[in-house]
Design a protein around this motif. Structure first.
Motif, PDB file in Angstrom:
ATOM      1  N   TRP A 141      78.630  18.286  57.522  1.00 53.14           N
ATOM      2  CA  TRP A 141      79.701  19.187  57.954  1.00 53.14           C
ATOM      3  C   TRP A 141      80.616  18.566  59.005  1.00 53.14           C
ATOM      4  O   TRP A 141      81.829  18.781  58.971  1.00 53.14           O
ATOM      5  N   LEU A 142      80.058  17.800  59.933  1.00 51.90           N
ATOM      6  CA  LEU A 142      80.887  17.255  61.006  1.00 51.90           C
ATOM      7  C   LEU A 142      81.938  16.266  60.505  1.00 51.90           C
ATOM      8  O   LEU A 142      83.125  16.383  60.879  1.00 51.90           O
ATOM      9  N   PRO A 143      81.600  15.289  59.651  1.00 51.63           N
ATOM     10  CA  PRO A 143      82.653  14.399  59.120  1.00 51.63           C
ATOM     11  C   PRO A 143      83.708  15.156  58.306  1.00 51.63           C
ATOM     12  O   PRO A 143      84.907  14.829  58.380  1.00 51.63           O
ATOM     13  N   MET A 144      83.258  16.179  57.562  1.00 53.29           N
ATOM     14  CA  MET A 144      84.222  16.961  56.795  1.00 53.29           C
ATOM     15  C   MET A 144      85.159  17.728  57.727  1.00 53.29           C
ATOM     16  O   MET A 144      86.366  17.834  57.467  1.00 53.29           O
ATOM     17  N   LEU A 145      84.609  18.252  58.826  1.00 55.86           N
ATOM     18  CA  LEU A 145      85.442  18.977  59.791  1.00 55.86           C
ATOM     19  C   LEU A 145      86.476  18.054  60.417  1.00 55.86           C
ATOM     20  O   LEU A 145      87.649  18.428  60.570  1.00 55.86           O
ATOM     21  N   VAL A 146      86.053  16.846  60.759  1.00 55.72           N
ATOM     22  CA  VAL A 146      86.986  15.875  61.339  1.00 55.72           C
ATOM     23  C   VAL A 146      88.062  15.509  60.320  1.00 55.72           C
ATOM     24  O   VAL A 146      89.252  15.400  60.664  1.00 55.72           O
ATOM     25  N   HIS A 147      87.648  15.341  59.070  1.00 54.34           N
ATOM     26  CA  HIS A 147      88.595  14.945  58.020  1.00 54.34           C
ATOM     27  C   HIS A 147      89.648  16.024  57.773  1.00 54.34           C
ATOM     28  O   HIS A 147      90.861  15.771  57.829  1.00 54.34           O
ATOM     29  N   PHE A 148      89.178  17.256  57.507  1.00 56.53           N
ATOM     30  CA  PHE A 148      90.122  18.328  57.178  1.00 56.53           C
ATOM     31  C   PHE A 148      90.880  18.805  58.408  1.00 56.53           C
ATOM     32  O   PHE A 148      92.039  19.229  58.305  1.00 56.53           O
ATOM     33  N   GLY A 149      90.248  18.746  59.560  1.00 53.12           N
ATOM     34  CA  GLY A 149      90.916  19.197  60.769  1.00 53.12           C
ATOM     35  C   GLY A 149      92.050  18.295  61.195  1.00 53.12           C
ATOM     36  O   GLY A 149      92.979  18.735  61.885  1.00 53.12           O
ATOM     37  N   GLY A 150      91.998  17.043  60.791  1.00 51.66           N
ATOM     38  CA  GLY A 150      93.047  16.110  61.175  1.00 51.66           C
ATOM     39  C   GLY A 150      94.170  15.985  60.171  1.00 51.66           C
ATOM     40  O   GLY A 150      95.100  15.185  60.373  1.00 51.66           O
ATOM     41  N   GLN A 151      94.095  16.754  59.097  1.00 53.95           N
ATOM     42  CA  GLN A 151      95.120  16.673  58.063  1.00 53.95           C
ATOM     43  C   GLN A 151      96.330  17.547  58.409  1.00 53.95           C
ATOM     44  O   GLN A 151      96.210  18.583  59.048  1.00 53.95           O
ATOM     45  N   THR A 152      97.474  17.099  57.951  1.00 52.72           N
ATOM     46  CA  THR A 152      98.701  17.897  58.045  1.00 52.72           C
ATOM     47  C   THR A 152      98.979  18.506  56.679  1.00 52.72           C
ATOM     48  O   THR A 152      99.035  17.791  55.671  1.00 52.72           O
ATOM     49  N   VAL A 153      99.127  19.831  56.625  1.00 50.81           N
ATOM     50  CA  VAL A 153      99.294  20.510  55.334  1.00 50.81           C
ATOM     51  C   VAL A 153     100.628  21.234  55.306  1.00 50.81           C
ATOM     52  O   VAL A 153     101.238  21.533  56.344  1.00 50.81           O
ATOM     53  N   ASP A 154     101.075  21.530  54.087  1.00 50.88           N
ATOM     54  CA  ASP A 154     102.306  22.300  53.909  1.00 50.88           C
ATOM     55  C   ASP A 154     102.086  23.752  54.325  1.00 50.88           C
ATOM     56  O   ASP A 154     100.959  24.245  54.385  1.00 50.88           O
ATOM     57  N   GLU A 155     103.189  24.424  54.573  1.00 52.96           N
ATOM     58  CA  GLU A 155     103.102  25.814  55.011  1.00 52.96           C
ATOM     59  C   GLU A 155     102.460  26.694  53.954  1.00 52.96           C
ATOM     60  O   GLU A 155     101.746  27.648  54.271  1.00 52.96           O
ATOM     61  N   ASP A 156     102.689  26.366  52.676  1.00 53.52           N
ATOM     62  CA  ASP A 156     102.126  27.173  51.598  1.00 53.52           C
ATOM     63  C   ASP A 156     100.607  27.069  51.550  1.00 53.52           C
ATOM     64  O   ASP A 156      99.928  28.012  51.122  1.00 53.52           O
ATOM     65  N   ALA A 157     100.056  25.923  51.969  1.00 56.42           N
ATOM     66  CA  ALA A 157      98.610  25.703  51.913  1.00 56.42           C
ATOM     67  C   ALA A 157      97.941  25.935  53.264  1.00 56.42           C
ATOM     68  O   ALA A 157      96.759  25.647  53.425  1.00 56.42           O
ATOM     69  N   ALA A 158      98.668  26.490  54.231  1.00 54.95           N
ATOM     70  CA  ALA A 158      98.124  26.657  55.578  1.00 54.95           C
ATOM     71  C   ALA A 158      96.961  27.634  55.602  1.00 54.95           C
ATOM     72  O   ALA A 158      95.945  27.399  56.264  1.00 54.95           O
ATOM     73  N   SER A 159      97.084  28.723  54.880  1.00 54.55           N
ATOM     74  CA  SER A 159      96.014  29.735  54.878  1.00 54.55           C
ATOM     75  C   SER A 159      94.720  29.168  54.326  1.00 54.55           C
ATOM     76  O   SER A 159      93.629  29.395  54.865  1.00 54.55           O
ATOM     77  N   SER A 160      94.827  28.422  53.232  1.00 57.35           N
ATOM     78  CA  SER A 160      93.649  27.814  52.626  1.00 57.35           C
ATOM     79  C   SER A 160      93.029  26.779  53.559  1.00 57.35           C
ATOM     80  O   SER A 160      91.797  26.688  53.687  1.00 57.35           O
ATOM     81  N   ALA A 161      93.876  26.004  54.231  1.00 63.83           N
ATOM     82  CA  ALA A 161      93.372  24.982  55.152  1.00 63.83           C
ATOM     83  C   ALA A 161      92.666  25.612  56.342  1.00 63.83           C
ATOM     84  O   ALA A 161      91.615  25.130  56.791  1.00 63.83           O
TER      85      ALA A 161
END
Length: 214
Positions: A141-161
């Motif tokens: 979980w921790l590497p996945m949290l670091v990976h997804f938490g550091g991503q920049t996403v589009d406004e349309d995908a913000a809720s999912s992120a």
């Protein structure tokens, strides 16, 4: 500096491994309550026996508060642990049973609930395995949290992120704050619980007055 009890051991704890038997009054209290009157063995504060190995026969380890220091809002305590044994200390075949013991230092009588060997073993192994699985999952979980938490996403995908990162935060917290304590609890689980003080009238109280199980 506060001395919670006026015991004969003093502040410095006990040295060596001498044995003490309860006095006549304590033996009478034990006999009237049907409890054991076996020998009591004191150990120094730094010689606390690890009782993680489960057996059909057992010994009780009772902590007695011998010193408390107050410094502002911080309170530090010093405990003396006493190992109490008796030939009558044998686990039941099934379910739970109760056992009596006397604090060798302040002579108060206590009872505990003791689980059967099978029940205690199952609980110990379950806590250890579940805790270990949760703790190890932290490596996922921790590497996945670091990976997804550091991503920049589009406004349309913000809720999912946000939902994904939030779920990973919860899973990481569970692995860290539940898994590790559960694993450590399973490793030292003895099946001895519910320390209660026996009052002079024979009733029991949850207020154990400066005593605890390890």
């Amino acid at each position: 500096m506060l001395d919670p009890f006026d015991g004969s051991a003093g502040h410095g704890g006990l040295v060596g491994h001498g044995e003490d038997r309860p006095g006549a009054a304590s033996q009478a209290a034990f006999l009237s309550g049907g409890g054991p009157t076996g020998k009591f063995q004191r150990k120094g504060e730094q010689s606390v026996e690890k009782m993680s190995e489960l057996r059909q026969s057992y010994a009780l380890l009772l902590g007695c508060l011998i010193e408390a220091k107050s410094s502002g809002t911080l309170i530090t305590t010093k405990w003396q642990y006493n190992r109490i044994s008796s030939p009558t200390y044998v686990r039941p075949e099934n379910g739970d049973t109760s056992a009596k013991m006397e604090c060798p230092r302040c002579k108060q009588i206590f009872t505990v609930r003791v689980e059967s060997l099978k029940k205690a073993t199952v609980k110990s192994r379950t806590y250890t395995v579940v805790g270990a699985v949760l703790a190890v999952s932290l490596l996922v979980w921790l590497p996945m949290l670091v990976h997804f938490g550091g991503q920049t996403v589009d406004e349309d995908a913000a809720s999912s992120a946000i939902l994904t990162v939030g779920s990973l935060v919860v899973l990481t917290a569970v692995s860290l704050f539940v898994g590790l304590p559960l694993y450590l609890s399973g490793r030292k689980y003895s099946g001895i619980k519910k320390l209660r003080l026996v009052k002079s009238d024979g009733s029991v109280s949850m207020l154990t007055r400066g005593h605890k199980l390890p």
